[in-house]
Design a protein around this motif. Structure first.
Motif, PDB file in Angstrom:
ATOM      1  N   ARG A  60       0.704  -1.139  -0.021  1.00 23.25           N
ATOM      2  CA  ARG A  60      -0.034  -0.077  -0.054  1.00 23.25           C
ATOM      3  C   ARG A  60       0.795   1.134   0.156  1.00 23.25           C
ATOM      4  NH1 ARG A  60      -3.311  -1.344   3.928  1.00 23.25           N
ATOM      5  NH2 ARG A  60      -2.045  -0.289   5.532  1.00 23.25           N
ATOM      6  N   ILE A  61       1.926   1.092   0.621  1.00 26.14           N
ATOM      7  CA  ILE A  61       2.824   2.312   0.876  1.00 26.14           C
ATOM      8  C   ILE A  61       3.391   2.592  -0.463  1.00 26.14           C
ATOM      9  CG2 ILE A  61       4.974   3.145   1.672  1.00 26.14           C
ATOM     10  CD1 ILE A  61       4.403   1.678   4.507  1.00 26.14           C
ATOM     11  N   VAL A  62       3.982   1.449  -1.256  1.00 26.23           N
ATOM     12  CA  VAL A  62       4.674   1.573  -2.558  1.00 26.23           C
ATOM     13  C   VAL A  62       3.577   2.010  -3.729  1.00 26.23           C
ATOM     14  CG1 VAL A  62       5.629   0.292  -4.347  1.00 26.23           C
ATOM     15  CG2 VAL A  62       6.191   0.070  -1.977  1.00 26.23           C
ATOM     16  N   THR A  63       2.281   1.337  -3.565  1.00 27.19           N
ATOM     17  CA  THR A  63       1.318   1.805  -4.725  1.00 27.19           C
ATOM     18  C   THR A  63       0.444   3.137  -4.423  1.00 27.19           C
ATOM     19  OG1 THR A  63      -0.176   0.340  -3.464  1.00 27.19           O
ATOM     20  CG2 THR A  63       1.013  -0.792  -5.260  1.00 27.19           C
ATOM     21  N   ASP A  64       0.412   3.588  -3.024  1.00 24.76           N
ATOM     22  CA  ASP A  64      -0.321   4.557  -2.873  1.00 24.76           C
ATOM     23  C   ASP A  64       0.808   5.833  -3.009  1.00 24.76           C
ATOM     24  OD1 ASP A  64      -2.265   3.419  -2.336  1.00 24.76           O
ATOM     25  OD2 ASP A  64      -2.308   3.640  -0.418  1.00 24.76           O
ATOM     26  N   ARG A  65       2.024   5.839  -2.491  1.00 24.90           N
ATOM     27  CA  ARG A  65       3.026   6.745  -2.726  1.00 24.90           C
ATOM     28  C   ARG A  65       3.868   6.901  -3.921  1.00 24.90           C
ATOM     29  NH1 ARG A  65       3.498  10.870   0.943  1.00 24.90           N
ATOM     30  NH2 ARG A  65       5.666  10.661   0.355  1.00 24.90           N
ATOM     31  N   GLY A  66       3.462   5.962  -4.933  1.00 27.43           N
ATOM     32  CA  GLY A  66       4.349   5.676  -5.931  1.00 27.43           C
ATOM     33  C   GLY A  66       4.134   7.165  -6.819  1.00 27.43           C
ATOM     34  N   TYR A  67       2.938   7.276  -7.284  1.00 26.41           N
ATOM     35  CA  TYR A  67       2.923   8.629  -8.156  1.00 26.41           C
ATOM     36  C   TYR A  67       3.298   9.651  -7.194  1.00 26.41           C
ATOM     37  CZ  TYR A  67       0.584  12.226 -10.670  1.00 26.41           C
ATOM     38  OH  TYR A  67       0.306  13.219 -11.341  1.00 26.41           O
ATOM     39  N   ASP A  68       3.140   9.870  -6.074  1.00 27.01           N
ATOM     40  CA  ASP A  68       3.571  11.150  -5.364  1.00 27.01           C
ATOM     41  C   ASP A  68       5.216  11.183  -5.565  1.00 27.01           C
ATOM     42  OD1 ASP A  68       1.082  11.684  -4.703  1.00 27.01           O
ATOM     43  OD2 ASP A  68       1.076  10.898  -2.468  1.00 27.01           O
ATOM     44  N   ILE A  69       5.807   9.943  -5.238  1.00 29.70           N
ATOM     45  CA  ILE A  69       7.356  10.077  -5.169  1.00 29.70           C
ATOM     46  C   ILE A  69       7.837  10.377  -6.564  1.00 29.70           C
ATOM     47  CG2 ILE A  69       9.164   8.302  -5.114  1.00 29.70           C
ATOM     48  CD1 ILE A  69       7.904   6.804  -3.002  1.00 29.70           C
ATOM     49  N   ALA A  70       7.021  10.123  -7.879  1.00 30.51           N
ATOM     50  CA  ALA A  70       7.469  10.402  -9.086  1.00 30.51           C
ATOM     51  C   ALA A  70       7.286  11.769  -9.220  1.00 30.51           C
ATOM     52  CB  ALA A  70       7.069   9.534 -10.290  1.00 30.51           C
ATOM     53  N   THR A  71       6.157  12.445  -8.829  1.00 28.06           N
ATOM     54  CA  THR A  71       6.077  13.626  -8.988  1.00 28.06           C
ATOM     55  C   THR A  71       6.909  14.776  -8.025  1.00 28.06           C
ATOM     56  OG1 THR A  71       3.701  13.273  -9.148  1.00 28.06           O
ATOM     57  CG2 THR A  71       4.299  15.357  -8.485  1.00 28.06           C
ATOM     58  N   GLN A  72       7.447  13.954  -6.915  1.00 25.78           N
ATOM     59  CA  GLN A  72       8.360  14.863  -6.110  1.00 25.78           C
ATOM     60  C   GLN A  72       9.826  14.870  -6.805  1.00 25.78           C
ATOM     61  OE1 GLN A  72       8.402  12.812  -2.265  1.00 25.78           O
ATOM     62  NE2 GLN A  72       6.169  13.736  -1.692  1.00 25.78           N
ATOM     63  N   ILE A  73      10.208  13.528  -7.395  1.00 21.54           N
ATOM     64  CA  ILE A  73      11.323  13.564  -7.958  1.00 21.54           C
ATOM     65  C   ILE A  73      11.530  14.357  -9.238  1.00 21.54           C
ATOM     66  CG2 ILE A  73      12.993  12.152  -9.675  1.00 21.54           C
ATOM     67  CD1 ILE A  73      11.952   9.581  -7.875  1.00 21.54           C
ATOM     68  N   GLU A  74      10.379  14.725  -9.944  1.00 21.64           N
ATOM     69  CA  GLU A  74      10.370  15.568 -10.939  1.00 21.64           C
ATOM     70  C   GLU A  74      10.429  17.146 -10.366  1.00 21.64           C
ATOM     71  OE1 GLU A  74      10.735  14.994 -14.284  1.00 21.64           O
ATOM     72  OE2 GLU A  74      10.835  13.038 -13.809  1.00 21.64           O
ATOM     73  N   ALA A  75       9.567  17.226  -9.192  1.00 20.01           N
ATOM     74  CA  ALA A  75       9.872  18.325  -8.657  1.00 20.01           C
ATOM     75  C   ALA A  75      11.334  18.710  -8.180  1.00 20.01           C
ATOM     76  CB  ALA A  75       8.778  18.670  -7.516  1.00 20.01           C
ATOM     77  N   LEU A  76      11.872  18.154  -7.836  1.00 19.11           N
ATOM     78  CA  LEU A  76      13.444  18.139  -7.518  1.00 19.11           C
ATOM     79  C   LEU A  76      14.061  18.297  -8.505  1.00 19.11           C
ATOM     80  CD1 LEU A  76      13.841  15.548  -4.763  1.00 19.11           C
ATOM     81  CD2 LEU A  76      14.048  17.841  -4.208  1.00 19.11           C
ATOM     82  N   ARG A  77      13.974  17.824  -9.613  1.00 20.87           N
ATOM     83  CA  ARG A  77      14.503  18.024 -10.847  1.00 20.87           C
ATOM     84  C   ARG A  77      14.317  19.460 -11.513  1.00 20.87           C
ATOM     85  NH1 ARG A  77      13.460  12.537 -14.213  1.00 20.87           N
ATOM     86  NH2 ARG A  77      15.071  11.116 -13.006  1.00 20.87           N
ATOM     87  N   ASP A  78      13.181  20.001 -11.431  1.00 23.08           N
ATOM     88  CA  ASP A  78      12.792  21.377 -11.965  1.00 23.08           C
ATOM     89  C   ASP A  78      13.611  22.273 -10.942  1.00 23.08           C
ATOM     90  OD1 ASP A  78      11.430  20.410 -13.580  1.00 23.08           O
ATOM     91  OD2 ASP A  78       9.346  20.381 -12.530  1.00 23.08           O
ATOM     92  N   THR A  79      13.490  21.995  -9.438  1.00 22.29           N
ATOM     93  CA  THR A  79      14.142  22.944  -8.587  1.00 22.29           C
ATOM     94  C   THR A  79      15.792  23.194  -9.091  1.00 22.29           C
ATOM     95  OG1 THR A  79      13.961  21.483  -6.878  1.00 22.29           O
ATOM     96  CG2 THR A  79      12.665  23.320  -6.782  1.00 22.29           C
ATOM     97  N   ARG A  80      16.321  21.969  -9.303  1.00 21.06           N
ATOM     98  CA  ARG A  80      17.764  21.990  -9.372  1.00 21.06           C
ATOM     99  C   ARG A  80      17.972  22.730 -10.755  1.00 21.06           C
ATOM    100  NH1 ARG A  80      19.960  16.104  -9.287  1.00 21.06           N
ATOM    101  NH2 ARG A  80      17.686  15.735  -9.267  1.00 21.06           N
ATOM    102  N   ALA A  81      17.169  22.573 -11.861  1.00 19.32           N
ATOM    103  CA  ALA A  81      17.305  23.307 -12.935  1.00 19.32           C
ATOM    104  C   ALA A  81      17.143  25.033 -12.737  1.00 19.32           C
ATOM    105  CB  ALA A  81      16.463  23.018 -13.921  1.00 19.32           C
TER     106      ALA A  81
END
Length: 98
Positions: A60-81
């Protein structure tokens, strides 16, 4: 030889008593083994159920948070840029004199 024939009924009675006592002991041993096995099976079932619950929580943690984690990773990439473009530029052509 006649005394041997006279002892035969006593020997048979002793044999029957010994066999019946051995049978009772074997039945008790089987009952104790069955009880022990049933107890162990119940413990294994409880442990397995606990592990299944833990796996369900992890899934449940992996599946529920899976989309959020991907979104957070993309957000981190955006802030690094953005951070890479801001700040004081480094002049790497000049080296410090030591």
């Amino acid at each position: 030889m006649e005394w041997l024939v006279g002892l035969a009924p006593f020997a048979m009675v002793l044999g029957i008593v010994w066999i019946s006592s051995q049978k009772k002991l074997e039945e008790k041993r089987i009952a104790a083994t069955a009880e022990s096995s049933a107890e162990k099976a119940a413990q294994y079932a409880a442990h397995t159920a606990e592990l299944e619950k833990r796996v369900q929580v992890l899934e449940r943690i992996v599946t529920d948070r899976g989309y959020d984690i991907a979104t957070q990773i993309e957000a981190l990439r955006d802030t690094r840029a953005v951070e890479g473009e801001a700040g004081v530029p480094l002049n790497l052509s000049k080296k410090e004199n030591v």
